[in-house]
Write a protein that holds these residues in place. Structure first.
Motif, PDB file in Angstrom:
ATOM      1  N   ASP A 240      -0.218 -12.734   9.701  1.00 31.04           N
ATOM      2  CA  ASP A 240      -0.025 -11.630  10.627  1.00 31.04           C
ATOM      3  C   ASP A 240       1.349 -10.993  10.452  1.00 31.04           C
ATOM      4  O   ASP A 240       1.494  -9.762  10.454  1.00 31.04           O
ATOM      5  CB  ASP A 240      -0.207 -12.140  12.060  1.00 31.04           C
ATOM      6  CG  ASP A 240      -0.182 -11.007  13.074  1.00 31.04           C
ATOM      7  OD1 ASP A 240      -1.132 -10.182  13.040  1.00 31.04           O
ATOM      8  OD2 ASP A 240       0.781 -10.936  13.859  1.00 31.04           O
TER       9      ASP A 240
ATOM     10  N   TYR B 190       1.261  -8.927   7.337  1.00 32.66           N
ATOM     11  CA  TYR B 190       0.577  -7.645   7.522  1.00 32.66           C
ATOM     12  C   TYR B 190       1.533  -6.618   8.128  1.00 32.66           C
ATOM     13  O   TYR B 190       1.580  -5.450   7.711  1.00 32.66           O
ATOM     14  CB  TYR B 190      -0.654  -7.836   8.401  1.00 32.66           C
ATOM     15  CG  TYR B 190      -1.496  -6.580   8.558  1.00 32.66           C
ATOM     16  CD1 TYR B 190      -2.529  -6.303   7.672  1.00 32.66           C
ATOM     17  CD2 TYR B 190      -1.264  -5.682   9.597  1.00 32.66           C
ATOM     18  CE1 TYR B 190      -3.296  -5.166   7.812  1.00 32.66           C
ATOM     19  CE2 TYR B 190      -2.014  -4.545   9.742  1.00 32.66           C
ATOM     20  CZ  TYR B 190      -3.044  -4.286   8.844  1.00 32.66           C
ATOM     21  OH  TYR B 190      -3.806  -3.139   8.962  1.00 32.66           O
ATOM     22  N   LYS B 191       2.289  -7.089   9.150  1.00 35.36           N
ATOM     23  CA  LYS B 191       3.227  -6.163   9.795  1.00 35.36           C
ATOM     24  C   LYS B 191       4.303  -5.700   8.831  1.00 35.36           C
ATOM     25  O   LYS B 191       4.713  -4.526   8.828  1.00 35.36           O
ATOM     26  CB  LYS B 191       3.858  -6.838  11.000  1.00 35.36           C
ATOM     27  CG  LYS B 191       2.887  -7.162  12.123  1.00 35.36           C
ATOM     28  CD  LYS B 191       3.577  -7.915  13.260  1.00 35.36           C
ATOM     29  CE  LYS B 191       2.589  -8.250  14.384  1.00 35.36           C
ATOM     30  NZ  LYS B 191       3.255  -9.008  15.481  1.00 35.36           N
TER      31      LYS B 191
ATOM     32  N   ASP C  67       2.830  -3.191   6.454  1.00 34.70           N
ATOM     33  CA  ASP C  67       2.624  -1.930   7.157  1.00 34.70           C
ATOM     34  C   ASP C  67       3.923  -1.133   7.247  1.00 34.70           C
ATOM     35  O   ASP C  67       3.922   0.105   7.165  1.00 34.70           O
ATOM     36  CB  ASP C  67       2.064  -2.215   8.548  1.00 34.70           C
ATOM     37  CG  ASP C  67       1.622  -0.938   9.252  1.00 34.70           C
ATOM     38  OD1 ASP C  67       1.375   0.067   8.536  1.00 34.70           O
ATOM     39  OD2 ASP C  67       1.542  -0.929  10.485  1.00 34.70           O
TER      40      ASP C  67
ATOM     41  N   GLN D  90      -5.029  -0.872   3.543  1.00 35.64           N
ATOM     42  CA  GLN D  90      -6.236  -1.675   3.416  1.00 35.64           C
ATOM     43  C   GLN D  90      -6.455  -2.135   1.972  1.00 35.64           C
ATOM     44  O   GLN D  90      -6.951  -3.240   1.731  1.00 35.64           O
ATOM     45  CB  GLN D  90      -7.449  -0.860   3.903  1.00 35.64           C
ATOM     46  CG  GLN D  90      -7.406  -0.512   5.374  1.00 35.64           C
ATOM     47  CD  GLN D  90      -7.301  -1.743   6.256  1.00 35.64           C
ATOM     48  OE1 GLN D  90      -7.910  -2.782   5.984  1.00 35.64           O
ATOM     49  NE2 GLN D  90      -6.504  -1.645   7.327  1.00 35.64           N
TER      50      GLN D  90
ATOM     51  N   TRP E 177      -4.019  -4.996   1.499  1.00 33.27           N
ATOM     52  CA  TRP E 177      -4.447  -6.158   2.279  1.00 33.27           C
ATOM     53  C   TRP E 177      -5.643  -6.843   1.627  1.00 33.27           C
ATOM     54  O   TRP E 177      -5.704  -8.074   1.566  1.00 33.27           O
ATOM     55  CB  TRP E 177      -4.764  -5.717   3.709  1.00 33.27           C
ATOM     56  CG  TRP E 177      -4.986  -6.867   4.656  1.00 33.27           C
ATOM     57  CD1 TRP E 177      -6.133  -7.190   5.301  1.00 33.27           C
ATOM     58  CD2 TRP E 177      -4.029  -7.838   5.029  1.00 33.27           C
ATOM     59  NE1 TRP E 177      -5.961  -8.284   6.077  1.00 33.27           N
ATOM     60  CE2 TRP E 177      -4.656  -8.727   5.930  1.00 33.27           C
ATOM     61  CE3 TRP E 177      -2.681  -8.051   4.718  1.00 33.27           C
ATOM     62  CZ2 TRP E 177      -4.004  -9.808   6.505  1.00 33.27           C
ATOM     63  CZ3 TRP E 177      -2.040  -9.124   5.296  1.00 33.27           C
ATOM     64  CH2 TRP E 177      -2.689  -9.985   6.159  1.00 33.27           C
TER      65      TRP E 177
ATOM     66  N   PHE F 274      -7.882 -12.908   7.694  1.00 32.16           N
ATOM     67  CA  PHE F 274      -7.613 -11.569   7.132  1.00 32.16           C
ATOM     68  C   PHE F 274      -8.380 -10.491   7.887  1.00 32.16           C
ATOM     69  O   PHE F 274      -7.845  -9.408   8.172  1.00 32.16           O
ATOM     70  CB  PHE F 274      -7.982 -11.527   5.638  1.00 32.16           C
ATOM     71  CG  PHE F 274      -6.907 -12.045   4.735  1.00 32.16           C
ATOM     72  CD1 PHE F 274      -5.886 -11.198   4.303  1.00 32.16           C
ATOM     73  CD2 PHE F 274      -6.890 -13.362   4.303  1.00 32.16           C
ATOM     74  CE1 PHE F 274      -4.882 -11.660   3.467  1.00 32.16           C
ATOM     75  CE2 PHE F 274      -5.885 -13.844   3.476  1.00 32.16           C
ATOM     76  CZ  PHE F 274      -4.866 -12.982   3.045  1.00 32.16           C
TER      77      PHE F 274
ATOM     78  N   ALA G  42      -6.655  -7.515  10.268  1.00 31.31           N
ATOM     79  CA  ALA G  42      -6.858  -6.098   9.936  1.00 31.31           C
ATOM     80  C   ALA G  42      -7.455  -5.347  11.121  1.00 31.31           C
ATOM     81  O   ALA G  42      -7.068  -4.203  11.415  1.00 31.31           O
ATOM     82  CB  ALA G  42      -7.754  -5.977   8.711  1.00 31.31           C
TER      83      ALA G  42
ATOM     84  N   HIS H 254      -4.973  -4.608  14.116  1.00 31.07           N
ATOM     85  CA  HIS H 254      -3.954  -3.582  13.905  1.00 31.07           C
ATOM     86  C   HIS H 254      -4.592  -2.222  13.620  1.00 31.07           C
ATOM     87  O   HIS H 254      -3.893  -1.283  13.289  1.00 31.07           O
ATOM     88  CB  HIS H 254      -3.050  -3.976  12.729  1.00 31.07           C
ATOM     89  CG  HIS H 254      -2.149  -5.130  13.047  1.00 31.07           C
ATOM     90  ND1 HIS H 254      -2.572  -6.453  12.974  1.00 31.07           N
ATOM     91  CD2 HIS H 254      -0.863  -5.175  13.487  1.00 31.07           C
ATOM     92  CE1 HIS H 254      -1.588  -7.252  13.309  1.00 31.07           C
ATOM     93  NE2 HIS H 254      -0.526  -6.497  13.645  1.00 31.07           N
TER      94      HIS H 254
END
Length: 885
Positions: A817, A820-821, A824, A835, A838, A878, A882, A885
């Motif tokens: 997580d 991912y941030k 981003d 995407q 990811w 995953f 996704a 967010h």
């Protein structure tokens, strides 16, 4: 010499059935010590063969030997060296030349004479005798010439006297001798008795002959009397013939007088006929009708009928003046008077025609000026077809003036050029003034960057519309217009400070409309100029007769030179008349470039097309040359525009506090390429754009890497990945063939940096686990067997369990997580690659998980050690991250 002759005959020639006719003692020229003999011989058998034999005394000196022989038929020339002076030298020309020196001139002459006689008697092909005295070359007796060569023989004795006296017996004489010898059987055994018998018979015959002569004396007397009578008759006949001859002589003299009289009459008639022909010729070709004279003196040059009459009269006058007179005609007083009359008519008509055409030029000029104002408010040029149509009626008269009065013709040409120069200069200046005012309404950022700014409405548009909105004449000047355009450009230039700021904006609809309007204005300018120049050039060629008739001298050097001179004259007149076009076009192009350097793309395409069209019509025309010169300026501006874009890429600055994202020149290249593809569709100068594409894309690639290396906030891989992904997408959608290699390179760079970013990012959530298995792989690489790795202190089973326990499913999800941030924050929204990245991370994480499981199974067999989470757990992690967010 006689003794030598008999010795040679006996020892050398008799055994060979040959007879020696002449001999000469000789030595070779220059070698007088070695003497030899040249012998002329004939064979005793038929057919007779004539030879020249060289005989030489043996070395011992007691006998002669035969050394060399030549056939007389092989002899081509005998050269005695000198026919007037005694000279012992002579040459014999066989297959080669033999040069001899005789012991005496007499021997040489005797030998040459013998050779000549043998040649005359036996050879058909005569030998040439050079420098030989004529006395030596005497003709043979007729009796000898009549004897056939095949039957000739040489009597015994062997010298040249025997050759002259000998005569062969004929068949009758041979038969009589044989009959007589048969009667006297003892003729051979007793020659004396035979001779006495012959003597007695000869005496008897002589006596019989004398008696016969005495018996015939009476008949002779009678014959003499008859001869006297015949002579008297002959005298009588001769007297009559003389009288007849005198009579015939009188008749002959009378006939001669009659013939002379007839010849004089015939000559007189011929002369009268020729005189009549000459008079008829002069009357037919040197007589100008009263109607033609009146047309030349008083013909109306303003009406079609009057012009036609003047044309016919001028042509008739030219025929009379150019008639080919025969020798002597120019001395006749009547001819001189006619020529003087023709000259006066020619000069007077030439002055009248010149004055009239000058007035026509001025009159037509006033008419054109009166209609000029209606064209100034619009972007059109006045048409001169009415002027051309009116003046072309005088084309044949101009041709006559060119052939007869060259000075007046050239004066009219200069007058026309001067007048038209002022007229066209005024029209073209006003025309370009309107074009510049209309172009000023399309003003943008003067820097000509890839992306244009949104245009703000200002007083410029209203002022521009006010300048050309009315139908009256223009009151502004070129300088004021240029100041207006430049000021508008400067005001817009201040709205943007850098390419980065500008890159975030896209071209507005108003920008597209302005560029489209600029393109239409520029095209209209060229479309108006092209027919104007072509029409004027065609008129000049026809009116001033600057054309050659190819049927007069086709494929000749003289015709080619004349054509070059004519084209040069037309080009010179056009350059003078339209001297302001090139200057005005360059000024217009400079204004368009100041307004927006991207206008150079439009101008390059339009100008190239019009140059191509003009070259197809006439490659050497004024229009083709002028547009070609202007095209060079346009191409230079286009290159400057491309260089400016590259320079702006190199000068771009990025913010250290914010992420980079898509670079402005990357999006700017996309807009430039779309604009260029729309402009250059089916263009003649596509190659120039392709070269510019190569320069620009290489600059984009280099500067993307430069910015990526300098970026502090955004990772290098992200900058490279996002920008090369955008470049790849742009090139794929536009399908630019010359950039296919760059498209593949952009895809490769995008893929490489995407993979690098994913791998580097995934190493952070499972950092200790990654380090542990990297150590395991290092031991295996050093030679440790996989099943023995667990015996290493740092990599035993207890250490592996300890590391795995630090990464339960909850911690893994938390680390993902955070990852991912972070991703981003790195990625920009424009490319929408979050995407994609990811999903690539998910695939890479699964690949690493399987790789770790494989290492555990191989290096720790039977240990029962497994990861705290499964692949299915990872997929759920995953997916939920996704979605959240």
């Amino acid at each position: 010499m006689t003794a030598i002759k008999h010795a040679l005959q006996r020892d050398i020639f008799t055994p060979n059935d040959e007879r020696l006719l002449s001999i000469v003692n000789v030595c070779k020229a220059g070698k007088k010590k070695k003497n030899c003999f040249l012998c002329a011989t004939v064979t005793t058998e038929r057919p007779v063969q004539v030879k020249v034999v060289k005989v030489k005394k043996s070395d011992k000196g007691d006998f002669y030997k035969r050394q060399m022989a030549w056939e007389l038929r092989d002899l081509t020339e005998v050269d005695a060296k000198d026919a007037n002076k005694e000279n012992p030298e002579f040459d014999l020309h066989f297959e080669k030349v033999y040069r001899w020196v005789a012991s005496s001139t007499a021997e040489k002459n005797s030998f040459i004479s013998c050779i000549w006689k043998l040649n005359q008697r036996y050879l058909r092909k005569k030998v040439e005798f050079v420098n030989v005295s004529p006395q030596l070359l005497e003709e043979l007796p007729k009796a000898e010439e009549s004897v056939p060569s095949g039957e000739s023989q040489i009597v015994a004795g062997g010298d040249e006297d025997a050759l002259d006296d000998y005569q062969e017996l004929n068949a009758r004489e041979e038969q009589d001798i044989e009959s007589m010898m048969e009667v006297c059987e003892y003729a051979i055994s007793n020659a004396e008795a035979f001779a006495e018998k012959l003597s007695r018979e000869l005496q008897v015959l002589d006596g019989a002959n004398i008696q016969s002569i005495m018996a015939s004396e009476k008949q002779v007397n009678i014959l003499m009397q008859l001869l006297d009578q015949a002579l008297a008759e002959v005298d009588n006949i001769e007297g009559k013939l003389l009288s007849y001859e005198e009579m015939l002589q009188s008749v002959k003299e009378q006939m001669d007088q009659i013939s002379q009289s007839n010849r004089l009459i015939q000559i007189s008639n011929t002369n009268n006929g020729k005189l009549l022909d000459e008079i008829q010729f002069l009357v037919n070709y040197m007589d100008l009708s009263k109607g033609h004279i009146k047309a030349l003196q008083e013909g109306d040059l303003s009406s079609p009928k009057g012009i036609e009459a003047c044309i016919n009269a001028s042509e008739a006058l030219s025929q009379c003046m150019n008639v080919a007179l025969k020798p002597g005609h120019e001395k006749l007083m009547a001819v001189k008077q006619q020529q003087h009359l023709f000259s006066e008519l020619r000069d007077a008509f030439a002055r009248r025609l010149t004055n009239h055409l000058n007035n026509v030029f001025v009159h037509q000029g006033h008419d054109q000026s009166s209609t000029l104002s209606q064209h100034t408010a619009e972007l059109t040029l006045p048409k001169h077809s009415p002027l051309h149509r009116d003046l072309l009626r005088y084309a044949k008269l101009m041709e006559w003036l060119k052939n007869t009065q060259r000075e007046k013709y050239e004066g009219l040409s200069r007058t026309y050029v001067d007048y038209m120069t002022r007229l066209y200069e005024r029209e073209i200046k006003d025309f370009f003034e309107v074009a510049k005012i209309k172009m000023a309404g399309t003003s943008k950022d003067g820097k000509g960057k890839f992306a244009t700014l949104p245009r703000k409405e200002s007083a410029l548009k209203q002022e521009t519309e006010s300048l050309h909105g009315s139908s009256g004449k223009l009151t502004g000047s070129t300088s004021s217009l240029n100041k207006l355009a430049v000021s508008s450009s400067n005001s817009r230039r201040s709205q943007s400070s850098s390419l980065l700021d500008m890159g975030n904006m896209s071209a507005s609809d108003l920008d597209v409309a302005d560029r489209t309007r600029f393109d239409k204005i520029f095209e209209q300018v060229l479309s108006e100029l092209e027919p104007l120049c072509l029409a004027e050039q065609d008129f000049i060629s026809k009116f001033f007769k600057l054309q050659q008739n190819p049927t007069l001298a086709q494929a000749s050097i003289r015709y080619s030179m004349a054509q070059i001179c004519v084209k040069d004259m037309v080009r010179m007149m056009m350059n003078k008349i339209f001297q302001s076009i090139e200057t005005e076009l360059n000024s217009l192009i400079a204004l368009g470039d100041k307004i927006d350097s991207f206008n150079s793309l439009y101008m390059l395409v339009k100008m190239s097309h019009h140059v191509w069209t003009a070259e197809n019509v006439d490659p050497a025309s004024y229009l083709s040359t002028t547009l070609g010169n202007v095209l060079v300026t346009v191409k230079r501006n286009f290159d400057k525009c491309i260089s400016g874009q590259i320079r702006q890429m190199e000068e771009v600055k990025i913010s250290k506090k914010s992420k980079v994202g898509l670079l402005p020149f990357v999006t700017g290249f996309e807009e430039f390429a779309k604009l260029a593809e729309a402009i250059f569709r089916n263009a003649e100068r596509r190659g120039d754009l392709d070269k510019a594409y190569i320069k620009l894309i290489r600059a984009v690639f280099n500067n993307v890497e430069k910015v990526a290396n300098e970026s502090q906030k955004t990772p290098r891989d992200v900058v490279m990945m996002e920008n090369f992904h955008h470049i790849f997408s742009t090139l794929s959608s536009l399908k630019i063939s010359c950039l296919e290699a760059e498209r593949k390179e952009a895809k490769q760079k995008y893929t490489e940096h995407l993979q690098s970013y994913v791998i580097n990012s995934l190493g952070q959530p499972l950092e200790k686990l990654n380090h542990f298995f990297e150590g395991v792989e290092a031991r295996v690489a050093q030679g440790v067997r996989e099943e023995e790795v667990s015996y290493q202190l740092a990599f035993n089973k207890q250490e592996l369990r300890k590391v795995i326990k630090e990464y339960p499913g909850k911690e893994v999800k938390k680390g993902l997580d955070n990852l991912y941030k972070k991703v981003d924050k790195h990625l920009c929204e424009e490319e929408n690659l979050l995407q994609v990245v990811w999903h690539s991370m998910q695939d890479e994480f699964i690949r690493q998980y399987k790789h770790f499981e494989g290492l555990i199974n191989r290096c720790y067999p039977g240990s029962g050690i497994t990861m705290e989470f499964t692949i299915q757990d990872m997929l759920e992690y995953f997916s939920s991250i996704a979605q959240s967010h």
